[in-house]
Design an enzyme around this catalytic site. Sequence first.
Site, short mmCIF file in Angstrom:
data_model
loop_
_atom_site.label_atom_id
_atom_site.label_comp_id
_atom_site.label_asym_id
_atom_site.label_seq_id
_atom_site.Cartn_x
_atom_site.Cartn_y
_atom_site.Cartn_z
CG ASP A 192 51.35 35.46 21.08
OD1 ASP A 192 50.54 36.48 20.85
OD2 ASP A 192 51.03 34.39 21.78
CG HIS A 365 48.54 33.49 24.24
ND1 HIS A 365 48.78 33.65 22.58
CD2 HIS A 365 47.18 33.24 24.20
CE1 HIS A 365 47.59 33.13 22.01
NE2 HIS A 365 46.74 32.89 22.99
#
Lengths: 552, 552
Positions: A192, A365
Amino acid sequence: MAEKLKIISLGGLNEIGKNLTVYEFGGDILIVDCGMGFPDDDMYGIDVVIPDVSYLVKNRSRIRAIALTHGHEDHIGALPYVLKEINAPIYATRLTAGLVKIKLDEHSLTDKTKIITMEAGETFRAGRFMVEFIHVNHSIADAVALAIHTPIGTVVHTGDFKIDPTPISGEITDLARFGNLGKEGVLALLCDSTNVEKPGYTTSESKVGESFDNLFRGCDQRIIVTTFASNVHRIQQVINTAARYGRKVGITGRSMENVMKVATELGYMVIPPNTLMEMSRLKGMPKDKVVIITTGSQGETMSALYRMAFSGHKQVEIGAGDRVIISASAIPGNEKTVSRVIDELFRKGAEVIYDRLSDLHVSGHACKEELKIIHALTKPKYFMPVHGEQRHLKIHAALAQQMGMPRENIVIADVGQVVELSAKSAKINGTVPCGNVLVDGYGVGDVGSVVLRDRKHLAQDGMIVVVINLSSEDGSLISGPDIITRGFIYVKESEKLMEELRGVVLSVLNGCRDSGVSDWATIKGNVKNELSSYLYKTTKRNPMILPVIMSI
Amino acid sequence: MAEKLKIISLGGLNEIGKNLTVYEFGGDILIVDCGMGFPDDDMYGIDVVIPDVSYLVKNRSRIRAIALTHGHEDHIGALPYVLKEINAPIYATRLTAGLVKIKLDEHSLTDKTKIITMEAGETFRAGRFMVEFIHVNHSIADAVALAIHTPIGTVVHTGDFKIDPTPISGEITDLARFGNLGKEGVLALLCDSTNVEKPGYTTSESKVGESFDNLFRGCDQRIIVTTFASNVHRIQQVINTAARYGRKVGITGRSMENVMKVATELGYMVIPPNTLMEMSRLKGMPKDKVVIITTGSQGETMSALYRMAFSGHKQVEIGAGDRVIISASAIPGNEKTVSRVIDELFRKGAEVIYDRLSDLHVSGHACKEELKIIHALTKPKYFMPVHGEQRHLKIHAALAQQMGMPRENIVIADVGQVVELSAKSAKINGTVPCGNVLVDGYGVGDVGSVVLRDRKHLAQDGMIVVVINLSSEDGSLISGPDIITRGFIYVKESEKLMEELRGVVLSVLNGCRDSGVSDWATIKGNVKNELSSYLYKTTKRNPMILPVIMSI
């Protein structure tokens, strides 16, 4: 020559969202995630964007499984569309599965789709792939990373994640497992990149709970909280804080109700006894005994919060004595719509508390330092940054290099490119069809570049229809030119201009007659050109011009 | 009864930009600033927005002067349009005047407009107003606040400002003067609210210089810097840093060249000897000897940086070996366009350094603590927050209350409202015409809500034109229905749908005949309704439908 592992992203590279990764080994295909994306500003009238999966349709028979990392729209949103074209068993954790089921029911795909629920730590076989679920923290519960074991090595596919030492429920991201995989040996890491621009660490979800407590303590107003419906832990924190201060909680907004239902049924949310209350019954309660949890954190015009702000909500009317807490940050592109709602709430006299003023939202995130931890633990041979725009991928690649990975072991790919992995090499080798399939109403893929270009053109300067009736005998003008405009100019105040335009058309028609031009295509072309250059000269505008010729 | 002072904002309240404030006392009118605004996302095809000044036109004869606080578009951008309808001498500092002259030349208004240049500290008379210029710091040089002295008291009008103890040239905001005005007594304060959401102090412009130095030192790449063309001090810092490291500086982008020219001529920018170089001559130079200053910090599609990124720039081609510094932050609404350019620069292999990664931009507006200083120094009796959306005005009002100002002495007004001030009272009393005048190409005000609504409709689902030819004798169908669509659907792939639509129209026509309906309005109405409900049922779309009936 040994078989190679192919990795193909049909979405999620050079874009945020629409995540879909294809793994291919020895005839077997494994699909990881199947997400939707949001249309760009210039995709007028488009509802959602899904990946072009024609490659998967073509290789339908070789698809062994679809593995889902978590239940966000950008990872599961395209399933209802894609499952109409392919069919494969879906492997997901329980909450993710629950959210998928809602979608499949809406599209009546439930019966023909097999969903297998898994726990983090478990592994399933898909052809020659062994797929292991690894617990990670994210802004939705029950998120997992994948360890994809193949005969030539293991690929770690993080999905969306962060490292939260104090999550609301469950454990911190399973760093032990990432570390052990590193010791066993990781062929490649797909990681990610969403927050790679941000230094340091992402704040823990618990931090938001402290802000809630500060805002609830001693507050004598009605409290209205909006956040992402899928953020189960966030909602849990609101409910806990409400219970702590003896407030009843009402829920409004369809997606919020859906998620709450699933999350509670599956035990991902624990509701303290008699805390929840029907919206209709809340009206009677004293303001300081009420909390309303609502959709609308992105200012969506159909959302409950928007309707409250603009007085379109059946049960809730905003005013002085309301404290509205916006527990979210605007997704890029939504800044203005969010501000519009905030301003309207202020106008109604409410107290509005939003991210610019307080610590009300944390990202799901990993930031730079967290990403380094995953790189350091997994020690991959090859690295492929995913989930990001070009800048994210490039910055993530630089991060890997700074940590000692040779540049040639890093693959920055684009959607549709085939990344070919062997034990000794990683390279891009060929491409497959890919791109955006636009969903507009019931239409999937029937709106393309031409239609969008026309919509943009129409949006800019509107249009002018010129209707002419020509005699079928000698092509002489029987009636018209009639000129109709929309989105161009106030006709009432522009009679003079309309008269001039008719004049232009007439002179074109005469010109054609004199020079013996009689085919309609040419006549239309001339009318178009003359009108548009005249209009640009006089108005500096460029409306779409549509000449219509009829003849009897 | 003593005369009252009227303050009317024709722009800048409940919006960012389009600043124009009208002061009225006795028969005299003083205008402060005359700015433009940017169109909202849903104002399709609109270039700029200017304030409706019909009130000023109506009272033309009473206008004594236009005072300008600084040279930003949102404070001077509407002048070329407004000066076509009214005429009054313009009072401005030298740089502001210089920038205004460029505009007036472009609109050939120079001869008929009188511009008087002033220094901070000077005062001019306009009817019964004495208007004093007070030096302030802002993101453009030569900005001033105004002390507007009237027979019933003094109003302090801050304009845009910040308090910068270490500005690039000149002095810190003239706090001494604000303090003395406070001691003499201030009737009312109109204060910039742009940054009232932000705690603490705005960083000094000098801080950006340090970042530049870090990025230039030891850099062997070509350096390309983009910032707001009007930020003279920022550009000065780039040039100084370039000179320090022996780099030549090239300038590209029209507005950048214009501002540089004016600023240098007037001595607001000091260019070290042989630092500037023609863009054409830079090509030959070694990369580590070159700096290019360019427009495009907001990702504008016509800007020089955009053209560099997308390979459309004559002299500059971006690639590896380029360090691009974006010394600006995205104005709300521009986030996506800015990101698009950044991603493209990365794709071209350039190193891009932008605000999320480094300290490359500071705001020109005062944060909370700076605002408190102005309130504390001026000690106004009445307060009117300006330059902000509703949330900014409300938060600024709360700040004043926290500092001890009674709620009833704070006026949160809207555009067009007449704020009436006496020595003893401040209240809203009536309204004047106001609003947005939309500029589209050469058209000023000829695009209104109807046209915009149509543009939006066309943008969403496109349009369908239905052409029918009816006999003038018996109204029978002679030819058609012909169906033409734009921005609706791929016709080639939708022949079936088109056939169905023709069927719908035919049945409507037959229905009308059978029921003896012959007037075209009714027929058109029925065609429209039947088609649109059929389309919504089958496609869930709602294109604009335009029935055209002709008859011979």
